[in-house]
Design a protein around this motif. Structure first.
Motif, mmCIF file in Angstrom:
data_model
loop_
_atom_site.group_PDB
_atom_site.id
_atom_site.type_symbol
_atom_site.label_atom_id
_atom_site.label_comp_id
_atom_site.label_asym_id
_atom_site.label_seq_id
_atom_site.Cartn_x
_atom_site.Cartn_y
_atom_site.Cartn_z
ATOM 1 N N GLY A 57 187.650 74.835 11.805
ATOM 2 C CA GLY A 57 186.865 75.916 11.210
ATOM 3 C C GLY A 57 185.485 76.059 11.886
ATOM 4 N N ILE A 58 185.189 75.388 12.879
ATOM 5 C CA ILE A 58 183.775 75.591 13.738
ATOM 6 C C ILE A 58 184.205 76.332 14.831
ATOM 7 C CG2 ILE A 58 181.739 74.445 14.953
ATOM 8 C CD1 ILE A 58 181.893 74.213 11.996
ATOM 9 N N LEU A 59 183.485 77.443 15.338
ATOM 10 C CA LEU A 59 183.612 78.350 16.225
ATOM 11 C C LEU A 59 182.927 77.483 17.416
ATOM 12 C CD1 LEU A 59 183.877 81.041 17.624
ATOM 13 C CD2 LEU A 59 181.644 81.710 16.881
ATOM 14 N N HIS A 60 183.888 77.619 18.660
ATOM 15 C CA HIS A 60 183.288 76.925 20.153
ATOM 16 C C HIS A 60 183.299 78.093 20.903
ATOM 17 C CE1 HIS A 60 184.281 73.412 17.850
ATOM 18 N NE2 HIS A 60 183.764 72.450 18.663
ATOM 19 N N LEU A 61 182.012 78.148 21.672
ATOM 20 C CA LEU A 61 182.256 79.130 22.816
ATOM 21 C C LEU A 61 181.883 78.438 23.947
ATOM 22 C CD1 LEU A 61 180.108 82.143 20.993
ATOM 23 C CD2 LEU A 61 182.381 82.109 21.837
ATOM 24 N N ASN A 62 183.006 78.497 25.099
ATOM 25 C CA ASN A 62 182.533 78.153 26.500
ATOM 26 C C ASN A 62 182.366 76.461 26.388
ATOM 27 O OD1 ASN A 62 182.814 80.477 27.638
ATOM 28 N ND2 ASN A 62 180.514 80.964 27.016
ATOM 29 N N GLY A 63 183.207 75.838 25.283
ATOM 30 C CA GLY A 63 183.271 74.492 25.326
ATOM 31 C C GLY A 63 182.063 73.762 24.277
ATOM 32 N N GLU A 64 181.095 74.742 23.894
ATOM 33 C CA GLU A 64 180.182 74.088 22.943
ATOM 34 C C GLU A 64 180.388 74.637 21.558
ATOM 35 O OE1 GLU A 64 177.899 71.878 23.846
ATOM 36 O OE2 GLU A 64 178.638 72.057 26.084
ATOM 37 N N ALA A 65 180.268 73.827 20.744
ATOM 38 C CA ALA A 65 180.248 74.299 19.448
ATOM 39 C C ALA A 65 179.082 75.177 18.977
ATOM 40 C CB ALA A 65 180.068 72.906 18.318
ATOM 41 N N VAL A 66 179.352 76.193 18.273
ATOM 42 C CA VAL A 66 178.142 77.072 17.596
ATOM 43 C C VAL A 66 177.639 76.570 16.429
ATOM 44 C CG1 VAL A 66 177.975 79.358 16.785
ATOM 45 C CG2 VAL A 66 179.434 79.152 18.771
ATOM 46 N N PRO A 67 176.210 76.310 16.459
ATOM 47 C CA PRO A 67 175.566 75.586 15.100
ATOM 48 C C PRO A 67 175.830 76.335 14.042
ATOM 49 C CG PRO A 67 174.166 75.676 17.236
ATOM 50 C CD PRO A 67 175.389 76.749 17.552
ATOM 51 N N THR A 68 176.163 75.750 12.908
ATOM 52 C CA THR A 68 176.391 76.358 11.597
ATOM 53 C C THR A 68 175.443 75.431 10.682
ATOM 54 O OG1 THR A 68 178.310 75.273 11.315
ATOM 55 C CG2 THR A 68 178.611 77.518 12.112
ATOM 56 N N GLU A 69 174.894 76.224 9.608
ATOM 57 C CA GLU A 69 174.070 75.388 8.577
ATOM 58 C C GLU A 69 174.678 75.916 7.099
ATOM 59 O OE1 GLU A 69 169.476 75.395 7.158
ATOM 60 O OE2 GLU A 69 170.105 76.390 8.974
ATOM 61 N N PRO A 70 174.947 75.100 6.097
ATOM 62 C CA PRO A 70 175.235 75.396 4.861
ATOM 63 C C PRO A 70 174.146 76.045 4.014
ATOM 64 C CG PRO A 70 175.131 73.044 5.006
ATOM 65 C CD PRO A 70 174.761 73.558 6.462
ATOM 66 N N GLU B 239 175.492 81.102 10.728
ATOM 67 C CA GLU B 239 175.868 80.930 12.196
ATOM 68 C C GLU B 239 175.069 81.413 13.378
ATOM 69 O OE1 GLU B 239 180.444 80.801 13.411
ATOM 70 O OE2 GLU B 239 179.703 82.710 13.998
ATOM 71 N N THR B 240 174.571 80.425 14.352
ATOM 72 C CA THR B 240 173.797 81.074 15.162
ATOM 73 C C THR B 240 174.295 81.065 16.855
ATOM 74 O OG1 THR B 240 171.840 79.989 13.967
ATOM 75 C CG2 THR B 240 171.586 80.512 16.505
ATOM 76 N N LEU B 241 174.566 82.285 17.005
ATOM 77 C CA LEU B 241 175.267 82.632 18.444
ATOM 78 C C LEU B 241 174.161 82.180 19.439
ATOM 79 C CD1 LEU B 241 177.037 85.922 17.434
ATOM 80 C CD2 LEU B 241 178.118 83.525 17.494
ATOM 81 N N PRO B 242 174.818 81.848 20.684
ATOM 82 C CA PRO B 242 174.302 81.669 21.875
ATOM 83 C C PRO B 242 173.222 82.911 21.982
ATOM 84 C CG PRO B 242 176.464 81.159 22.406
ATOM 85 C CD PRO B 242 176.402 81.810 20.873
ATOM 86 N N GLY B 243 171.815 82.847 22.102
ATOM 87 C CA GLY B 243 171.129 83.975 22.301
ATOM 88 C C GLY B 243 170.060 83.818 21.086
ATOM 89 N N GLY B 244 170.658 83.258 19.933
ATOM 90 C CA GLY B 244 169.747 83.147 18.955
ATOM 91 C C GLY B 244 170.156 83.975 17.535
ATOM 92 N N ARG B 245 171.076 84.966 17.824
ATOM 93 C CA ARG B 245 171.145 85.715 16.804
ATOM 94 C C ARG B 245 172.133 85.128 15.728
ATOM 95 N NH1 ARG B 245 173.588 91.598 18.889
ATOM 96 N NH2 ARG B 245 173.332 92.143 16.431
ATOM 97 N N THR B 246 171.701 85.432 14.467
ATOM 98 C CA THR B 246 172.244 84.615 13.373
ATOM 99 C C THR B 246 172.745 85.449 12.244
ATOM 100 O OG1 THR B 246 170.053 84.882 12.113
ATOM 101 C CG2 THR B 246 170.490 82.908 13.396
ATOM 102 N N HIS B 247 173.826 85.196 11.680
ATOM 103 C CA HIS B 247 174.644 85.994 10.473
ATOM 104 C C HIS B 247 175.384 84.999 9.671
ATOM 105 C CE1 HIS B 247 177.696 85.296 13.951
ATOM 106 N NE2 HIS B 247 178.259 85.088 12.824
ATOM 107 N N SER B 248 175.679 85.480 8.325
ATOM 108 C CA SER B 248 176.323 84.504 7.604
ATOM 109 C C SER B 248 177.744 84.549 7.472
ATOM 110 C CB SER B 248 175.823 84.949 6.061
ATOM 111 O OG SER B 248 176.267 86.333 5.858
ATOM 112 N N ILE B 249 178.639 83.539 7.507
ATOM 113 C CA ILE B 249 179.988 83.337 7.285
ATOM 114 C C ILE B 249 180.390 82.849 6.061
ATOM 115 C CG2 ILE B 249 180.244 83.504 9.858
ATOM 116 C CD1 ILE B 249 180.780 80.464 10.028
ATOM 117 N N LEU B 250 181.689 83.027 5.797
ATOM 118 C CA LEU B 250 182.119 82.514 4.563
ATOM 119 C C LEU B 250 183.444 81.685 4.773
ATOM 120 C CD1 LEU B 250 181.951 85.592 2.112
ATOM 121 C CD2 LEU B 250 180.196 83.726 2.453
#
Length: 258
Positions: free
Chosen positions: A114-127, A165-176
């Motif tokens: 359930g965790i997104l990985h981009l280019n081998g790195e886990a994308v940070p998520t915070e509940p 979820e915080t994407l590379p570059g710092g943009r954040t958005h909510s996911i469910l």
């Protein structure tokens, strides 16, 4: 009598001119879009109405005014950015979809547990708690929501886990999240040049680039299929019809799309 006729004629001319101007404005700059499903909750809800900025990425064969643009390229506009909410034409069935841009050309995308990985790195998520909505039919299609705390009876509180979820570059958005699903663990997708990888924010209720086109999924989307970027919700109604005034959502009026 003549004055009355003249007034009617002028009114008709004014309406015709207004419709022509609106049509040209729509063709050149913006395209209206209603949200028909819950794949982008809670960023976009069923019944949200928005205008798509057709100039954001330049014109293509799907967003070009009067069909005068090159068939195999784009003119004007900027490059799409990771995190944009984009309306695009499905590469196979031609329907308009709206999803979040996750993978750029050359990226490697994978979902593990359930965790997104981009280019081998886990994308940070915070509940950040729970997204709660009533268990009731939604929108003209009368769709029922899926719940993390299911099964939920009619009229009950349908809950979904909510994360930022915080994407590379710092943009954040909510996911469910509503639990373990078939797209919570995927192979590595290598995004080809000239193509993009999209996902819905309602991760367990989105048929997106994680699903092969042979299985009616989105797959990789070519650049020329991008119609435009969704920047702001103009209006929102939770009912089956725009005319059900009591179902309007005033808190979503002119809401920015993050």
């Amino acid at each position: 009598m003549s004055d009355a006729k003249d007034g009617i004629v002028e009114t008709i001319k004014t309406v015709v001119y207004a419709l022509l101007i609106a049509g040209v404005f729509r063709t050149l700059f913006f395209q209206p879009f209603w949200i028909p499903s819950g794949s982008m909750k809670d960023t976009l809800l069923i019944g949200d109405f928005l205008f798509v900025n057709k100039m954001a990425y330049g014109y293509s064969q799907y967003s070009c005014p009067f069909g005068m643009c090159p068939i195999d390229g784009r003119i004007l506009g900027s490059e799409p950015e990771r995190g944009d909410v984009v309306v695009f034409r499905h590469p196979v069935n031609g329907q308009d979809f709206i999803k979040r841009l996750i993978g750029l050309p050359g990226d490697r995308v994978q979902v593990k547990n359930g965790i997104l990985h981009l280019n081998g790195e886990a994308v940070p998520t915070e509940p950040v708690g729970m997204f709660v909505e009533p268990m009731e039919p939604q929108g003209p299609q009368q769709l029922l929501p899926r719940c993390f705390n299911g099964p939920v009876g009619a009229g009950g509180s349908c809950e979904k886990e909510k994360f930022v979820e915080t994407l590379p570059g710092g943009r954040t958005h909510s996911i469910l999240n509503v639990g373990n699903g078939p797209t919570d663990n995927t192979p590595v997708y290598s995004v080809p040049e000239g193509h993009y990888f999209f996902m819905g924010d309602n991760r367990d209720n989105s048929t997106d680039s994680r699903v092969n086109q042979l299985a009616r999924g989105v797959g990789f989307v070519p650049y020329e299929n991008l119609i435009g970027r969704a920047d702001r919700i103009m209006f929102s109604s939770a009912g089956r019809s725009l005319f059900y005034v009591w179902t309007w959502r005033p808190d979503r009026l002119f809401k920015r799309i993050d």
